[in-house]
Design a protein around this motif. Structure first.
Motif, PDB file in Angstrom:
ATOM      1  N   MET A 177       0.768  -1.306  -0.105  1.00  0.00           N
ATOM      2  CA  MET A 177       0.096   0.069  -0.083  1.00  0.00           C
ATOM      3  C   MET A 177       0.692   1.146  -0.044  1.00  0.00           C
ATOM      4  O   MET A 177       1.798   1.426   1.043  1.00  0.00           O
ATOM      5  CB  MET A 177      -0.944   0.035   1.241  1.00  0.00           C
ATOM      6  N   TYR A 178       0.802   2.098  -0.874  1.00  0.00           N
ATOM      7  CA  TYR A 178       1.470   3.274  -0.986  1.00  0.00           C
ATOM      8  C   TYR A 178       0.680   4.471  -1.142  1.00  0.00           C
ATOM      9  O   TYR A 178      -0.427   4.493  -1.809  1.00  0.00           O
ATOM     10  CB  TYR A 178       2.402   3.076  -2.335  1.00  0.00           C
ATOM     11  N   VAL A 179       0.938   5.665  -0.720  1.00  0.00           N
ATOM     12  CA  VAL A 179       0.360   6.777  -1.101  1.00  0.00           C
ATOM     13  C   VAL A 179       1.336   7.887  -1.208  1.00  0.00           C
ATOM     14  O   VAL A 179       2.543   7.750  -0.711  1.00  0.00           O
ATOM     15  CB  VAL A 179      -0.693   7.533   0.263  1.00  0.00           C
ATOM     16  N   GLY A 180       1.143   9.084  -2.200  1.00  0.00           N
ATOM     17  CA  GLY A 180       2.247   9.982  -2.518  1.00  0.00           C
ATOM     18  C   GLY A 180       1.843  11.075  -3.255  1.00  0.00           C
ATOM     19  O   GLY A 180       0.542  11.336  -3.168  1.00  0.00           O
ATOM     20  N   LEU A 196      -8.616  -4.374  -1.179  1.00  0.00           N
ATOM     21  CA  LEU A 196      -9.708  -4.995  -0.535  1.00  0.00           C
ATOM     22  C   LEU A 196      -9.280  -6.645  -0.801  1.00  0.00           C
ATOM     23  O   LEU A 196      -8.595  -6.752  -1.781  1.00  0.00           O
ATOM     24  CB  LEU A 196     -10.921  -4.959  -0.963  1.00  0.00           C
ATOM     25  N   ARG A 197     -10.144  -7.554   0.186  1.00  0.00           N
ATOM     26  CA  ARG A 197      -9.526  -8.953  -0.074  1.00  0.00           C
ATOM     27  C   ARG A 197     -10.698  -9.561  -1.144  1.00  0.00           C
ATOM     28  O   ARG A 197     -10.518 -10.333  -2.116  1.00  0.00           O
ATOM     29  CB  ARG A 197      -9.894  -9.770   0.804  1.00  0.00           C
ATOM     30  N   LYS A 198     -11.912  -9.204  -1.307  1.00  0.00           N
ATOM     31  CA  LYS A 198     -12.825  -9.271  -2.136  1.00  0.00           C
ATOM     32  C   LYS A 198     -13.209  -8.444  -3.121  1.00  0.00           C
ATOM     33  O   LYS A 198     -13.164  -7.231  -2.757  1.00  0.00           O
ATOM     34  CB  LYS A 198     -14.055  -9.715  -1.487  1.00  0.00           C
ATOM     35  N   VAL A 199     -13.644  -8.830  -4.369  1.00  0.00           N
ATOM     36  CA  VAL A 199     -14.031  -7.697  -5.458  1.00  0.00           C
ATOM     37  C   VAL A 199     -15.560  -7.442  -4.923  1.00  0.00           C
ATOM     38  O   VAL A 199     -16.349  -8.417  -5.096  1.00  0.00           O
ATOM     39  CB  VAL A 199     -13.944  -8.441  -6.728  1.00  0.00           C
ATOM     40  N   ASP A 983      -8.604 -13.300  -4.612  1.00  0.00           N
ATOM     41  CA  ASP A 983      -8.584 -12.664  -3.492  1.00  0.00           C
ATOM     42  C   ASP A 983      -7.906 -11.443  -3.098  1.00  0.00           C
ATOM     43  O   ASP A 983      -7.471 -11.300  -2.286  1.00  0.00           O
ATOM     44  CB  ASP A 983      -7.914 -13.956  -2.493  1.00  0.00           C
ATOM     45  N   GLU A 984      -8.037 -10.708  -4.210  1.00  0.00           N
ATOM     46  CA  GLU A 984      -7.414  -9.319  -4.187  1.00  0.00           C
ATOM     47  C   GLU A 984      -8.346  -8.430  -5.283  1.00  0.00           C
ATOM     48  O   GLU A 984      -8.705  -8.894  -6.179  1.00  0.00           O
ATOM     49  CB  GLU A 984      -6.280  -9.270  -4.581  1.00  0.00           C
TER      50      GLU A 984
END
Length: 998
Positions: A177-180, A196-199, A983-984
């Motif tokens: 996870m990145y923010v910039g 998220l783990r589920k779509v 799963d992503e």
């Protein structure tokens, strides 16, 4: 107490708010790092070319900063590019030019790079800086800490004017996870992310993602500018059940069969024991779409993989596949670290012969030396007659059933190593070849590596022994099996020495210093056997001649005159050197030299006395001996007789360890005059022997005669004019021969006229043979492995080159060349670095794995079954690219021959996955009507889509340029990347806004 409670007595602390806080120090450190890396301001670079993010060279720089006591790692990732010149900058410079990162957001030349940093894949950036916790276990989880870090990088960007994107890694590192943020003159881009783990169901298609993107942009314009869409679906093939693995397992039962020698023990195995290709990834891409062209919602989708304009394939390789050659090398290499001796593994006294020790009579120890007799040579007949007799001593100490190697396997190995032991006829036929006439025939074809690797020729006994030991170590008893075979080998060497049988597979002549030390030792042993055999053969012939002419010799010996004693040389002069020089009896070097000295003194006295009167008198009483042939037209200076070249002793052969030992002894003598004189005497043994042979062959000779033959450059002949005007020829020795105390002069005065056959041997083959055998007996299995490791590496590399020539893989050829270069430098030393040897072995294993992958892919794509030449060539190129490149485009996508084969692979796998029982009743896709090129109609039908498996992953990139946040703001790039897996679910957005007109 009253004083304490007095307000005036209290001490007030004054807080100085001008002092930098920890947060300000943190921001300052970020700015300092950006300044050090020269990331201040803008740097103009060329636009990105297609595929440059994958094919280009990436570099990175790292540093460490801290926020209070919390440490962060700051890393600069950048694509190595050439900066524009001043002229190019002026041509491309514009007012209010966007930062480089914002331009990269809209670039469509590098969508979905197959091999890059995750941020490069999500945003298409060529340069960025990441700040992350230094410890892998640390994580920035709380929202307040994330906001502090975002504020820090925003302040640093504003203060420095840096236009490179700065990212902060938050949450656990496994989540990526990145923010910039990225700032330019009047513009700013915020990089945000959702993971998220589920779509979510409403975002499981393109239409839902477009809604998210539009709402996030919040563009006030109506209608909204068109949104560019790039889509990629990835299909993963894991089930290869319908295709058998082409690697054939080794036949263990055949290891003791009739073809053991030529088929198994002479070759190393090759290939992977498991499929080295674990998965095949097919990526179907729609690179340039607009919002209204395609429909994809929860009810209907136009995204048919067969209709995708671009197909690309990548393969996932198995991690460290088990390979036969690699296992052989690894297991053999492990022996180098073992410390057990042969006695510890097999029991003590393994090499002793108890029967001989018990029955030996000490009083007869010197019988062979004092009473030489003709040696009876046993016939070499069958394998059992030769090998069993060499092994029966060892079996007294160890029962046969306890042997690590069975008799059947052992006999097969010994027959492979010593093919001359099969029969007497075979021995006679092989004896000439054992002299090296056919050595290195395989090397002549371009495989002459043994001199570079310091191993042994590929058809030599040492090379074959290394292969057999490697095979025994892997299949027959491990280290104990190696010790057992080595024990048998040494007994065979002892047997051959005692019975005068040359060792096959070794070139004649002195030891080859370009080979390994063990090979040199075996060559030395062969030299000893050859000398011993020639000497024993000469004894037999001498004994036969003695019996044939006994009456004549008795009559001549009864006279007892010096003339008769001189006639002893006459019969020998009628024979060649090969016949009588080797018939020397050993007692000549073991007897005291009393008689020899007396005879020499008489001859020397005669020589000194009669040379003054005339050299011709000497030649009448001292007959020449051991002449080889006349030397041209040269004559002796004193007598005028023809000068004859004598029969001389051959110099003693030496192995590299003996040469080193001799060098050390000579070096220890020092630099003094006495040490130099002693060193010269030690080095002049061969010179003295040649002088004695020359004197015996040329009675009445002088030192000048010897120099004219032995060293012509040291004898000077020049013409000059005397006082009378006549030309006179001056003859004299060179200046170095006239130096006082010259070793040549001293040796000439010491030398006696003794023919080579009566001199002390320069090369004591009996002693040297025992030294070699003692050396072989003392070798531990680990020492033996180190000696033979160059041969094994040599054999392994030849095997890899042989297998690569069938596949033609450029990357393997590069690895082979690197191995040759590296190993040639490493193996020239006696004790190479173990870790570097491991690197060479790992490179050989990598080459084997690449070749195995190539064969696996060729089997899966059916290259050998392809009938059309053009299609076969296209498939071969495709497979070659798969091995070299991270991702390979499919020519013609799903409509080409390669795409047709890939389609069949997936459909068959899908059928097997649906039902194993139903799969047996379904018609295979290969048997359906229609050729690969004409099956488009069938595959594009409604039923074809259901046969193709669902995608494993879906990636969508949405791009547009809109004014934000106000209608009158500057139009800036907006981008959102989405990936949907099982799963992503990840959204990575880059949203730009105008900071001047908002």
């Amino acid at each position: 107490m009253a004083a304490d409670s007095d307000p005036e007595s209290e001490v007030f602390e004054i807080t100085d708010f001008t002092t930098a806080s920890e947060w300000e120090r943190f921001v300052s450190k970020i700015e300092e790092v950006l300044n050090n890396w020269k990331l201040i301001g803008s740097t103009a670079k060329k636009p990105l070319e297609k595929g440059e993010l994958t094919s280009g060279v990436w570099e990175e720089k790292s540093d460490e900063i801290s926020f209070a006591d919390y440490k962060f790692s700051i890393t600069h990732h950048y694509l190595k590019q050439e900066s524009l010149t001043d002229k190019e900058i002026k041509e491309e410079s514009e007012e209010d030019a966007l930062p480089e990162a914002m331009q990269d957001l809209l670039s469509m030349n590098n969508d979905f790079p197959p091999r890059a940093h995750c941020l490069v894949r999500w945003y298409g950036l060529r340069e960025f800086v990441v700040i992350s916790p230094a410890a892998s276990s640390d994580a920035v989880i709380s929202e307040s800490k994330c906001n502090i870090l975002l504020s820090s990088i925003s302040i640093a960007l504003g203060n420095t004017g840096c236009q490179v994107t700065l990212f902060v890694q938050i949450q656990q590192k496994t989540r990526r996870m990145y923010v910039g943020a990225c700032e330019g003159p009047g513009v700013r881009t915020d990089f945000e992310m959702v993971h998220l783990r589920k779509v979510p169901n409403q975002y499981n298609h393109l239409s839902g993602l477009l809604d998210v993107f539009k709402s996030k942009i919040g563009c006030p314009l109506t209608p909204l500018p068109p949104i560019n869409v790039a889509i990629r679906f990835t299909y993963v093939l894991q089930d290869w059940q319908q295709y058998s693995w082409p690697q054939q397992p080794p036949d263990f039962d055949a290891l003791v069969g009739g073809e053991v020698g030529g088929l198994e023990f002479g070759k190393l195995p090759f290939g992977a024991c498991e499929d080295p290709i674990s998965e095949l990834h097919l990526a179907t891409t729609w690179p340039h779409l607009t919002e209204g062209i395609i429909v994809d919602n929860d009810v209907y989708s136009d995204l048919d993989a067969l209709q995708a304009p671009q197909w690309s394939v990548r393969v996932r390789k198995a991690d460290n596949p088990q390979c036969l050659l690699g296992d052989f090398l690894t297991e053999f290499f492990k022996l180098c670290r073992r410390k057990e001796s042969t006695d510890e593994l097999l029991g003590k006294s393994a090499f002793e012969d108890e029967s001989k020790v018990e029955n030996a009579d000490i009083s007869q120890a010197l019988q062979k030396l004092t009473e030489p007799t003709a040696v009876h040579m046993p016939r070499l007949s069958t394998m059992s007659n030769m090998v069993h007799s060499a092994r029966k001593r060892m079996h007294k100490h160890r029962r046969v059933e306890e042997s690590p190697i069975s008799n059947e396997v052992l006999n097969s190995i010994l027959l492979f190593l010593f093919p001359d032991a099969a029969a007497a006829d075979a021995f006679n036929a092989k004896r000439s070849t054992s002299r090296g006439s056919n050595i290195a025939t395989f090397e002549e074809e371009g495989y002459s590596l043994y001199s570079q690797f310091k191993s042994a020729p590929s058809d030599s006994l040492t090379y074959k022994l290394a292969l057999c030991l490697c095979m025994v170590n892997f299949y027959h008893g491990g280290m104990r099996g190696v010790a057992h075979l080595w024990q048998e080998f040494v007994l065979e060497m002892r047997y051959r020495l005692e019975n005068n049988y040359l060792v096959p597979g070794l070139a004649t002549g002195p030891p080859d210093l370009k080979c390994c030390l063990l090979h040199q030792k075996l060559q030395m042993l062969n030299c000893c056997i050859e000398r011993k055999k020639a000497r024993d053969d000469g004894r037999e012939r001498a004994a036969e001649n003695a019996l044939g002419g006994s009456m004549e010799r008795k009559a001549s010996n009864s006279k007892g005159t010096p003339e008769c004693s001189d006639n002893k040389g006459e019969p020998s002069q009628q024979k060649s050197w090969d016949s009588w020089s080797d018939s020397e009896d050993e007692f000549f070097e073991c007897l005291s030299d009393t008689e020899e000295l007396k005879d020499s003194e008489v001859k020397e006295g005669t020589t000194k006395g009669e040379v003054k009167d005339g050299g011709k008198k000497e030649s009448q009483k001292w007959r020449p001996e051991a002449r080889l042939h006349q030397h041209g037209k040269l004559t002796l200076l004193r007598t005028g007789d023809p000068l004859y070249i004598p029969v001389t002793q051959e110099p003693a052969p030496m192995t590299e360890d003996l040469l080193e030992e001799q060098s050390e002894v000579l070096a220890k003598l020092g630099t003094s005059a006495e040490g130099a004189h002693l060193r010269a005497r030690m080095q002049s043994a061969c010179l003295l022997s040649d002088m004695e042979s020359f004197k015996a062959a040329n009675p009445g000779c002088c030192l000048e005669d010897f120099v004219r033959w032995y060293s012509p450059r040291d004898y000077i002949e020049e013409e000059f004019t005397d006082e009378a005007g006549d030309k006179v020829l001056r003859r004299e020795l060179s200046a170095r021969m006239k130096i006082p105390g010259n070793m040549w002069v001293e040796a000439w005065e010491t030398a006696k006229p003794i023919p080579a056959r009566r001199q002390r041997r320069l090369f004591d083959d009996t002693r040297e043979a025992e030294k070699v055998l003692h050396y072989l007996v003392g070798l531990k299995p680990a020492d033996l492995t180190r000696h033979l490791l160059p041969c094994i590496l040599h054999a392994a590399l030849l095997k890899v080159k042989e297998e690569e020539s069938m596949e033609d893989i450029p990357s393997v050829r590069k690895i082979i060349q690197h191995i040759i270069t590296h190993a040639s430098k490493l193996l020239r030393y006696s004790n190479p670095d173990i870790k570097k040897l491991e690197e060479i072995i790992s490179q050989i294993i990598a080459s084997e794995a690449i070749i195995a992958r190539s064969r696996s892919l060729q089997a899966k794509f059916g290259i050998k079954k392809c009938e059309k030449e053009e299609e076969r060539e296209e498939l071969e190129r495709f497979v070659s690219y798969l091995l070299e490149q991270p991702e390979v485009p499919v020519i013609g996508a799903g409509r080409g021959p390669t795409g047709s084969i890939i389609y069949k692979l997936f459909v068959n796998a899908q059928r097997l996955a649906e039902s194993t029982e139903e799969a047996t009743t379904l018609t295979p896709i290969e048997d359906e009507s229609g050729k690969p090129g004409s099956s488009d109609e069938h595959r594009s039908s409604s039923g074809a889509l259901s046969e193709f498996p669902p995608p494993t992953g879906r990636e969508i990139i949405l791009r547009t340029t809109v004014p934000r946040p106000a209608p009158y703001s500057k139009s800036l790039p907006q981008r959102m990347y989405c990936v949907m897996l099982k799963d992503e679910f990840r959204l990575a957005g880059a949203f730009s806004s105008d900071t001047s007109f908002f």
